[in-house]
Design an enzyme around this catalytic site. Sequence first.
Site: not given
Ligand code: NDP
Length: 264
Positions: A144, A157
């Site tokens: 990020s 985070y």
């Molecule tokens: P979302 O919340 O849209 O999706 C998160 C995904 O991760 C889901 O598939 C969720 O599925 C899964 N997940 C969460 N916790 C776990 C776990 N313990 N084990 C397995 N799967 C898990 O997130 P984003 O697409 O926004 O983010 C994706 C990545 O990008 C993250 O690492 C985030 O920090 C990073 N990011 C996002 C930004 C943004 O603006 N969106 C900016 C910068 C970085 P489930 O809940 O079923 O487990």
Amino acid sequence: MDLKVKGKNAVITGGSVGIGLAVARKFAQEGMNVAILARGGERAEQEAKRIVEDFKVKALGIACDVSKADDISRAVKTVLDTYGGVDVLVNNAGTGSEETIMEATDEKWQYYWDLHVMAAIRMSRAVIPSMRERKGGVIIQTASICAKQPLWYEPIYNTTKAALVMYSKCLSNEVVKDGIRVVTISPGLVLTPDWWKTAGILSEKEGITPKDYLDNIAKENAPIGRFASPEEIAEFYVFMASEKASYSVGSNYSLDGGWLRVID
Ligand code: NDP
């Protein structure tokens, strides 16, 4: 451009929604087989099914909490048994936090450490033997912009994502001799459900709607003045997963619409 990724096998953690799902679908569109890992197995399976229908590749949806070592061993075994090997790993699962350092518990720090750092370490250790057998591979972490430029409300985070970037750099040095490239992608503002969740919490405190909160964030922070879509971010992942990025080793790429306030 022929990215020459057709037939490769990719594992994407957190691939059931948001950035991870967009990456899985983009990989599949380019002819890659994908395995989506997420805690919610049903949603992962549904999205895998949709990928098979839309792109005629193989796709698996696997219930896996990547903060747990046993879940990772079981999920990676399923992928290896089904596909026979892994070429690309995307360590993407993660989520934002909200706390102060003085109030957050050790348990909270530990959970985010397990989710953002140990998960990437364990996933990498589990797939690298297969990549070595196949004489190469690519590992991409989703970090990020907050790893370099912290947001005030989420010190856990910021800290764990910064650790992930350093882990990625160290791993890249260790496995480049095996033909395995390791890189990090650091998005800025990407309009996913995770952002709606954050907006829901923080907009209430400011007495505005979640949508207004998000518009303000984009205008105040990113010179481009808007959020990215997950799909436009996914284009970069598929390029990095391909041979076209063959000289890219250990780097951390910002994809942030200009949000990072320093040159880097
Ligand atoms: P979302 O919340 O849209 O999706 C998160 C995904 O991760 C889901 O598939 C969720 O599925 C899964 N997940 C969460 N916790 C776990 C776990 N313990 N084990 C397995 N799967 C898990 O997130 P984003 O697409 O926004 O983010 C994706 C990545 O990008 C993250 O690492 C985030 O920090 C990073 N990011 C996002 C930004 C943004 O603006 N969106 C900016 C910068 C970085 P489930 O809940 O079923 O487990």
